[in-house]
Design an enzyme around this catalytic site. Structure first.
Site, PDB file in Angstrom:
ATOM      1  CD  GLU A 165       1.430  -5.474  -6.969  1.00 32.08           C
ATOM      2  OE1 GLU A 165       0.967  -5.142  -8.070  1.00 32.08           O
ATOM      3  OE2 GLU A 165       1.564  -4.690  -6.016  1.00 32.08           O
ATOM      4  CB  ALA A 166       8.165  -8.124  -8.380  1.00 38.77           C
ATOM      5  CG  ASN A 167       5.470  -3.696  -5.515  1.00 36.36           C
ATOM      6  OD1 ASN A 167       4.896  -4.485  -4.773  1.00 36.36           O
ATOM      7  ND2 ASN A 167       4.790  -2.828  -6.262  1.00 36.36           N
ATOM      8  CG  ASP A 204       5.757   0.828   1.614  1.00 36.30           C
ATOM      9  OD1 ASP A 204       5.499   0.406   2.758  1.00 36.30           O
ATOM     10  OD2 ASP A 204       4.897   0.904   0.727  1.00 36.30           O
ATOM     11  CB  SER A 238       2.863   4.121  -0.586  1.00 39.98           C
ATOM     12  OG  SER A 238       3.399   2.842  -0.461  1.00 39.98           O
ATOM     13  CG  ASP A 281       1.225  -0.666   1.833  1.00 37.31           C
ATOM     14  OD1 ASP A 281       2.353  -0.244   1.514  1.00 37.31           O
ATOM     15  OD2 ASP A 281       0.192  -0.394   1.181  1.00 37.31           O
TER      16      ASP A 281
END
Length: 426
Positions: free
Chosen positions: A373-375, A278, A63, A282
């Site tokens: 998620e924040a990411n 990324d 990732s 994903d």
């Protein structure tokens, strides 16, 4: 049962003095340490396929990690992540000594009543652009075939969402065509249904700066761009997929999240929409500069709110009743977003442990479940019950306004295709 090929493979791919734990991201470490993991996780994927009597997937990727890392994760028959109960199985098999392998495998086969004669497991494999990926795929295939000749199907260099999609479609033919072409066709059909081509805002630009993290998402977006370039202009940055040392280096979703700034290779233009993937495509994050050159990041919390605002309007206009709506967050979520969701949107929020698997499981309990998620990991889930309500209502003349719910019907088919969010308007 005898495990001669398994034991031979374990001797060939010697386990280094490390222990790894299967988590949300599967196994992940420096690539040079993963040969034994690849062989053994191939065995786990095969056994999981036999236990469900369906096809499973195996994605080789690390990732957003540096290029010399790699990893692997199993995709369950429904296109989701590996079931909790099998995470310990994977961890134990990967970490055990060679003299324990036979007993562990026998215990799995007996405990789950696996019929290795009647059903031969099948595993779909995909991988990212790391130089170590293809060799790890080959080793995983050895593991898959080491017990009673399991079948491995390589789909090649691809994004993680593609493998999720292909596994889902292979096991459920109503979901879509189980090919890479089928994936693109479905994604592009959804986009064309969403696109209206009308601009009502002065600052809106029908263009986007795309940061591909020098990963496989670049290849996907270039293929998509050939079809939609007359609608949205995509300018590519960090698109050097096959140049060593560039993957995720000072670019990509993780860099944007951590540094809160543009990648050095991307121009900083005001009111220009920008997006970053990324390394395996994903994760997705949006960002832009306002008129005063202030950096704004649309992280997972903000995307959840924006999507919820849009879908809530559709639900209201559709006149559907008794639709459960929820946004799932973790303890790392922005408290202000939680308050806004509860007090302004009047939508239920749930807080779960950190990790996509926990978010996903909870989101499945709603008719419309949203989590990000924040990411940048996240998606929108629609229940089968809601789909049935939409189908029934769309055939009723008093629900003519149901046409506005076409968006929901489209999204239903893209449960795991995070790539779709590139087309959302901020």
């Amino acid at each position: 049962m005898h495990f001669l090929k398994v034991l031979t493979g374990c001797e060939k791919y010697v386990k280094p003095p490390i222990n790894l734990e299967y988590g949300t991201a599967g196994f992940r470490a420096k690539a040079i340490l993963l040969n034994h993991v690849a062989f053994r996780i191939g065995i786990v994927a095969y056994l999981r396929s036999v236990s469900k009597q369906k096809v499973v997937g195996l994605m080789i990727t690390a990732s957003h990690n540096p290029e010399d890392d790699n990893g692997m994760k199993i995709i369950d028959p429904d296109g989701g992540m590996l079931d909790y109960s099998w995470e310990n199985i994977a961890t134990n098999l990967v970490n055990c000594n060679n003299n324990e392998i036979e007993d562990i495998l026998t215990n799995i086969i007996v405990s789950y009543k696996l019929d290795l004669i009647k059903y031969h497991g099948t595993v779909i494999l995909g991988w990212d652009s790391r130089i170590s990926s293809e060799s790890l795929v080959d080793i995983a295939c050895e593991g898959i075939t080491s017990i009673n000749g399991g079948e491995s199907k390589k789909i090649g260099l691809c994004t993680t969402p593609m493998v999720h999609y292909l596994v889902k479609c292979t096991n459920d033919t109503t979901y879509g065509t189980a090919t890479i072409d089928g994936y693109y066709d479905k994604l592009l059909n959804a986009f064309n249904k969403l696109w209206n081509g009308k601009n009502k805002r002065d600052k809106y630009k029908s263009s986007i700066f795309f940061d591909g993290a020098n990963g496989v998402g670049v290849l996907a977006m270039k293929r998509i761009n050939e079809v939609i370039k007359d609608k949205i202009k995509i300018e590519f940055y960090n698109a050097d997929v096959h140049i060593l040392g560039k993957l995720n280096f000072e670019c990509g979703a993780d860099y944007i999240k951590q540094m809160q700034q543009f990648p050095p290779t991307m121009p900083s233009e005001t009111n220009q929409r920008c997006v970053s993937f990324d390394g395996d495509a994903d994760r997705i994050l949006y960002y832009y500069l306002d008129d005063k050159k202030n950096f704004h990041l649309l992280d997972g919390d903000k995307m959840s709110v924006l999507i919820a605002l849009f879908l809530k309007k559709l639900v209201k206009r559709s006149m559907l009743k008794d639709v459960s709506f929820g946004i799932v967050q973790t303890a790392y979520a922005n408290g202000n977003s939680t308050n806004f969701i509860n007090e302004k949107l009047k939508i239920e929020t749930s807080c779960v442990k950190t990790g996509v698997k926990y978010l996903h499981h909870k989101a499945m309990q709603y008719d419309i479940g949203i989590y990000f998620e924040a990411n940048g990991h996240g998606t929108v889930l629609f229940s089968a019950e809601l789909k049935n309500k939409i189908d029934v209502a769309s055939k009723d003349t008093k629900y003519v306004i149901m046409n506005v719910f076409t968006f929901a019907k489209v999204i239903l088919h893209f449960k795991y295709c995070h790539l779709r969010l590139i087309f959302q308007d901020r």
